[in-house]
Every structure is written in C-alpha cells, then in structure tokens.
Motif scaffolding. Structure first.
Motif, short mmCIF file in Angstrom:
data_model
loop_
_atom_site.label_atom_id
_atom_site.label_comp_id
_atom_site.label_asym_id
_atom_site.label_seq_id
_atom_site.Cartn_x
_atom_site.Cartn_y
_atom_site.Cartn_z
N UNK A 49 0.82 -1.20 0.00
CA UNK A 49 0.00 0.00 0.00
C UNK A 49 0.86 1.26 0.00
N UNK A 50 1.96 1.23 0.71
CA UNK A 50 2.87 2.39 0.73
C UNK A 50 3.44 2.64 -0.66
N UNK A 51 3.80 1.57 -1.35
CA UNK A 51 4.34 1.71 -2.70
C UNK A 51 3.28 2.22 -3.67
N UNK A 52 2.06 1.69 -3.54
CA UNK A 52 0.97 2.14 -4.40
C UNK A 52 0.61 3.59 -4.13
N UNK A 53 0.67 3.97 -2.86
CA UNK A 53 0.39 5.36 -2.49
C UNK A 53 1.39 6.30 -3.14
N UNK A 54 2.66 5.94 -3.09
CA UNK A 54 3.70 6.76 -3.72
C UNK A 54 3.47 6.87 -5.22
N UNK A 55 3.03 5.79 -5.80
CA UNK A 55 2.78 5.79 -7.26
C UNK A 55 1.63 6.72 -7.61
N UNK A 58 2.96 10.42 -6.97
CA UNK A 58 3.97 10.84 -7.94
C UNK A 58 3.62 10.36 -9.35
N UNK A 59 2.37 10.45 -9.68
CA UNK A 59 1.90 9.92 -10.97
C UNK A 59 2.47 10.72 -12.14
N UNK A 60 2.82 10.00 -13.17
CA UNK A 60 3.23 10.62 -14.43
C UNK A 60 2.03 10.56 -15.37
N UNK A 61 1.40 11.70 -15.53
CA UNK A 61 0.18 11.70 -16.32
C UNK A 61 -0.99 11.24 -15.47
N UNK A 62 -2.09 10.92 -16.09
CA UNK A 62 -3.32 10.58 -15.39
C UNK A 62 -3.34 9.10 -14.99
#
Length: 270
Positions: A49-55, A58-62
């Motif tokens: 969940x921590x990794x997904x939260x960071x993703x 810090x999203x690139x695009x939508x």
C-alpha cells in the motif's frame, strides 16, 4: 404508467425462506497462524500500500480511475481489518499521505494477538465483501430495481417521455444509455475485479453466487438499454423491460443467499 415491467419481486421473499444452507468460508492457514507470521503478512500488505500510495502521488500523467478504486479498496480493507479509523475516500495527495501514515502507526501499534485477529479479518469473506463489494452491489441493485418506487434509468426514461415527441425521445436516448454504461456497468466491472482479486478468500459456493449475481445484473442493464433503444416500439420495449425485471430478480436471489449466509442480510433490502 406505460412501462408495465414495474412489478414487486415477491420471489425475493421466497428466496430468503428457501436460501441455500450457509457454509463457512474456506478454512486455511488462518486457523493456525501465529503472531509473528500474521505480523509479517500484514507488513507485506502495508508495504504494498505504501508503494501504491507513492505511485498515485507521484503519478506521471493521469492514473486510471480503476487504479485508484483498487487502491482505495485495498487500503480500506486493511484499515477495517485492524480496526483503524484511517480511510481513503478521494484521490487527494494530502489525504493519501495522511491516511497511509496513520495506517502505518496503527499497524505498528498492534499486539501479537491483535495481529492474528487482524490477519484473520483481512482474509475473511465477510470483511472483504463488506469493505470492497457491498456498496457497489447495492448501488447496482438500486439501478436495476423493478418496483413502483424504482429509479432505474429505463423506467425514468419511460416516465419522462410518455408524451414526448419522437425528436425529444431520440435526443435523450444517448445520454440515458451513456449513464447506464458509465455508472452502473462501470460499478459491475469494479465488482468483478474485486471478486477476481479475492477469489481465494471465498468458498466455491460464494464465488458462484457472486459471479451469477453480477452476470444477471449486467444482463438486466443490457435489457434496460435495449428497452430504451426500442422505446418507440411499445411491444418490443415492454418485452425487454420484462427481461430486465427477470434478470434483476435472479441477481437478487443470489445476493440474498450470499448475504444471508454471511449473516449480514437485512429484511426489506430488496
């Protein structure tokens, strides 16, 4: 009222009385897991969940909405399993950061016994259904419900256009169908994704009930669309309305049985 498909589905009451005999969810290593193992497993889920939260932050695009909806369900499932008050509701960077930080604190504060109880809840079909599926299931029930008080799109379209011109009917067909596709059918897709994700936590019977329910809800919506498309031909439109009602009833029987077996069904829900 032109649409004679509005009927009270008394068969649901019968289904409550004749529902399948309940069965417990799949027994697994949950019964024998100790505190250290449970802690390790929950730590793995927290890290995911921590990794997904960071993703998401810090999203690139939508980021696709389905990605967030999946994260939201995963987060809220772990949160509910450890009795945390931390929740994710919207794709807000500040909310995502605050909620994951609070969840980590709550996981770290668990005792050994609490780790075991939390891990069992995390893999419980009841917890999974209540957190990740139930709201969408009941939203789709409302969207396919056939009764005098129903608000499904097909019946609303019928009410609105009983005396409308052909031009107005044709103009409003597209938005009505789009509403069904982008709202109700989308929720069915989310339900199907969650059922597949958690398939190992459901018994064979539970999976069958959920899959048949979602399939029949989907068919009910298909027939709503066909009813709207053939609105100008009363006999054809009425036939599709009957079929939509039939599929809605079938789906509710499966959901009634499923929820009754989990002990969470409420009289009069359908």
């Amino acid at each position: 009222m032109r649409n004679i498909s509005k009927i009270t589905t008394g068969t649901i009451t019968i289904a409550l009385a004749l529902g399948l005999i309940g069965c417990s969810h799949t027994s697994s290593n949950n019964e024998s897991i100790d505190g250290s193992e449970a802690k390790k497993e929950l730590a793995i889920e927290l890290k995911f969940l921590q990794n997904e939260c960071e993703r998401l932050i810090n999203k690139d695009g939508k980021i696709e909405d389905k990605t967030f909806q999946s994260y939201k369900n995963d987060f809220n499932l772990l949160s509910a399993s450890i009795n945390s008050t931390s929740k994710v509701e919207t794709q807000s960077d500040s909310e995502l950061k605050e909620s994951i930080a609070q969840l980590k604190r709550d996981v770290d504060a668990l005792t050994e016994k609490e780790y075991v109880k939390s891990y069992k809840r995390f893999n419980s079909s009841k917890t999974i259904y209540e957190v990740t599926l139930m709201n969408n299931v009941h939203d789709v029930i409302d969207a396919t419900k056939i009764s005098e008080k129903s608000n499904n799109v097909s019946d609303s379209f019928d009410d609105k256009h009983f005396h409308s011109s052909e031009a107005q009917i044709k103009k409003d067909m597209g938005p009505a169908i789009e509403h069904i596709n982008t709202l109700s059918k989308y929720k069915i897709e989310l339900m199907q994704d969650e059922i597949q994700k958690h398939r190992d936590s459901f018994t064979k019977l539970q999976l069958e009930q959920l899959k048949k329910a979602t399939h029949n809800f989907d068919l009910s919506l298909d027939n709503q669309i066909k009813s709207i498309q053939s609105y100008k031909d009363y006999s054809v439109s009425r036939e599709f309305s009957y079929k939509a009602s039939e599929k809605y009833t079938n789906a509710c029987v499966y959901i009634t049985d499923f929820e009754s077996n989990l002990g969470i069904a409420k009289a009069g829900d359908f």
